[in-house]
Design an enzyme around this catalytic site. Sequence first.
Site, PDB file in Angstrom:
ATOM      1  N   ASP A 275       5.087  -6.453  16.443  1.00  0.00           N
ATOM      2  CA  ASP A 275       5.390  -7.347  15.612  1.00  0.00           C
ATOM      3  C   ASP A 275       4.897  -7.764  14.941  1.00  0.00           C
ATOM      4  O   ASP A 275       3.391  -8.506  15.550  1.00  0.00           O
ATOM      5  CB  ASP A 275       6.298  -8.845  15.979  1.00  0.00           C
ATOM      6  CG  ASP A 275       7.898  -8.718  15.489  1.00  0.00           C
ATOM      7  OD1 ASP A 275       8.504  -8.011  15.191  1.00  0.00           O
ATOM      8  OD2 ASP A 275       7.447 -10.539  14.876  1.00  0.00           O
TER       9      ASP A 275
ATOM     10  N   GLY B  95       5.634  -1.941   2.963  1.00  0.00           N
ATOM     11  CA  GLY B  95       6.152  -3.027   3.225  1.00  0.00           C
ATOM     12  C   GLY B  95       4.820  -4.224   2.078  1.00  0.00           C
ATOM     13  O   GLY B  95       5.532  -4.346   0.899  1.00  0.00           O
TER      14      GLY B  95
ATOM     15  N   LYS C  66      -7.163   1.125   5.934  1.00  0.00           N
ATOM     16  CA  LYS C  66      -6.679  -0.024   6.453  1.00  0.00           C
ATOM     17  C   LYS C  66      -6.329   0.117   7.435  1.00  0.00           C
ATOM     18  O   LYS C  66      -6.573  -1.166   8.245  1.00  0.00           O
ATOM     19  CB  LYS C  66      -5.084   0.565   5.559  1.00  0.00           C
ATOM     20  CG  LYS C  66      -3.689  -0.428   6.496  1.00  0.00           C
ATOM     21  CD  LYS C  66      -3.151  -0.296   6.010  1.00  0.00           C
ATOM     22  CE  LYS C  66      -1.989  -1.716   6.400  1.00  0.00           C
ATOM     23  NZ  LYS C  66      -0.492  -1.846   7.059  1.00  0.00           N
TER      24      LYS C  66
HETATM   25  P1  ITT Z   1       9.554  -2.049  14.570  1.00  0.00           P
HETATM   26  O1  ITT Z   1      10.848  -1.329  14.505  1.00  0.00           O
HETATM   27  O2  ITT Z   1       8.632  -2.443  15.073  1.00  0.00           O
HETATM   28  O3  ITT Z   1      10.165  -3.801  14.572  1.00  0.00           O
HETATM   29  P2  ITT Z   1       9.485  -3.217  11.571  1.00  0.00           P
HETATM   30  O4  ITT Z   1       9.643  -2.126   9.932  1.00  0.00           O
HETATM   31  O5  ITT Z   1      10.832  -3.944  11.666  1.00  0.00           O
HETATM   32  O6  ITT Z   1       9.531  -2.210  13.022  1.00  0.00           O
HETATM   33  P3  ITT Z   1       8.250  -5.751  11.575  1.00  0.00           P
HETATM   34  O7  ITT Z   1       9.173  -6.190  12.355  1.00  0.00           O
HETATM   35  O8  ITT Z   1       6.876  -6.086  12.411  1.00  0.00           O
HETATM   36  O9  ITT Z   1       8.195  -3.929  11.997  1.00  0.00           O
HETATM   37  O10 ITT Z   1       7.073  -6.293  10.142  1.00  0.00           O
HETATM   38  C1  ITT Z   1       8.135  -7.542   9.476  1.00  0.00           C
HETATM   39  C2  ITT Z   1       7.774  -6.570   8.313  1.00  0.00           C
HETATM   40  O11 ITT Z   1       6.288  -7.502   7.841  1.00  0.00           O
HETATM   41  C3  ITT Z   1       7.583  -4.991   7.753  1.00  0.00           C
HETATM   42  O12 ITT Z   1       9.415  -5.293   7.450  1.00  0.00           O
HETATM   43  C4  ITT Z   1       6.938  -5.512   6.384  1.00  0.00           C
HETATM   44  O13 ITT Z   1       7.534  -5.322   5.208  1.00  0.00           O
HETATM   45  C5  ITT Z   1       5.769  -6.528   7.202  1.00  0.00           C
HETATM   46  N1  ITT Z   1       5.262  -5.808   7.533  1.00  0.00           N
HETATM   47  C6  ITT Z   1       4.188  -5.943   8.482  1.00  0.00           C
HETATM   48  N2  ITT Z   1       3.210  -5.966   8.712  1.00  0.00           N
HETATM   49  C7  ITT Z   1       2.989  -4.859   7.529  1.00  0.00           C
HETATM   50  C8  ITT Z   1       2.104  -3.951   7.349  1.00  0.00           C
HETATM   51  O14 ITT Z   1       0.369  -3.727   7.415  1.00  0.00           O
HETATM   52  N3  ITT Z   1       1.276  -3.910   5.889  1.00  0.00           N
HETATM   53  C9  ITT Z   1       2.222  -4.677   5.030  1.00  0.00           C
HETATM   54  N4  ITT Z   1       3.627  -5.278   5.415  1.00  0.00           N
HETATM   55  C10 ITT Z   1       3.651  -5.604   6.207  1.00  0.00           C
END
Ligand code: ITT
Length: 184
Positions: free
Chosen positions: A65, A141, A163
């Site tokens: 997460d 993201g 990255k």
């Molecule tokens: P899961 O299925 O693994 O939960 P997710 O996309 O919902 O995938 P997270 O809840 O961990 O992943 O991430 C929450 C948000 O945070 C994600 O939608 C991105 O917008 C942002 N985020 C997380 N890691 C990031 C990264 O490395 N670079 C840019 N944005 C990131």
Amino acid sequence: MRIYLATSNKHKLAEARHVLSKYSIEVEQKQVKKLEVQADDVERIAEEAAKRLCEQGEDLTVVEDAGLYINALNGFPGPYSEYVYKTLGIPGILKLMDGVADRSAYFKSAVAVCAGSSVRVFVGIAEGNIAEEPRGSGGFGFDPIFIPLGLNKTFAEMTLEEKGEISHRGRAFKALAEWLKKYK
Ligand code: ITT
């Protein structure tokens, strides 16, 4: 060695695979229903989800997460990053940051693994600043608006490799890999 990553995010999967391949650890995507707890921090969210997977007998399954924490916004969106990305998006964050001098922020990744019926959590942090405007088309993201400390390009202007070297996720998965190599 092979581990399973419970995620629906293909970018996460690619980033995790890239880091773990250096340790000869394979990563298989697992389509399991992940418990989505509401908590104040990503560590707790990942830990609770991994605990649930342990109860279901999913050994060596990892949940990650992650969130973006903006200091001038008292850590917002933090654990709510996914929801905020889908609702306000990058334009909304830039609007909130309009005229704000302190643009410092960090990404935090919590990687929780169910290993032998107990859960371990590894955390990685990447410090940086929120850009004035989005740049780059790589990553996912909030990558186009995050400039890691000491550099002048955003995560979205970097290759997966670049990255991974400095990102929150790269660091957390490196810590997981080192632990797995020692104890498994
Ligand atoms: P899961 O299925 O693994 O939960 P997710 O996309 O919902 O995938 P997270 O809840 O961990 O992943 O991430 C929450 C948000 O945070 C994600 O939608 C991105 O917008 C942002 N985020 C997380 N890691 C990031 C990264 O490395 N670079 C840019 N944005 C990131």
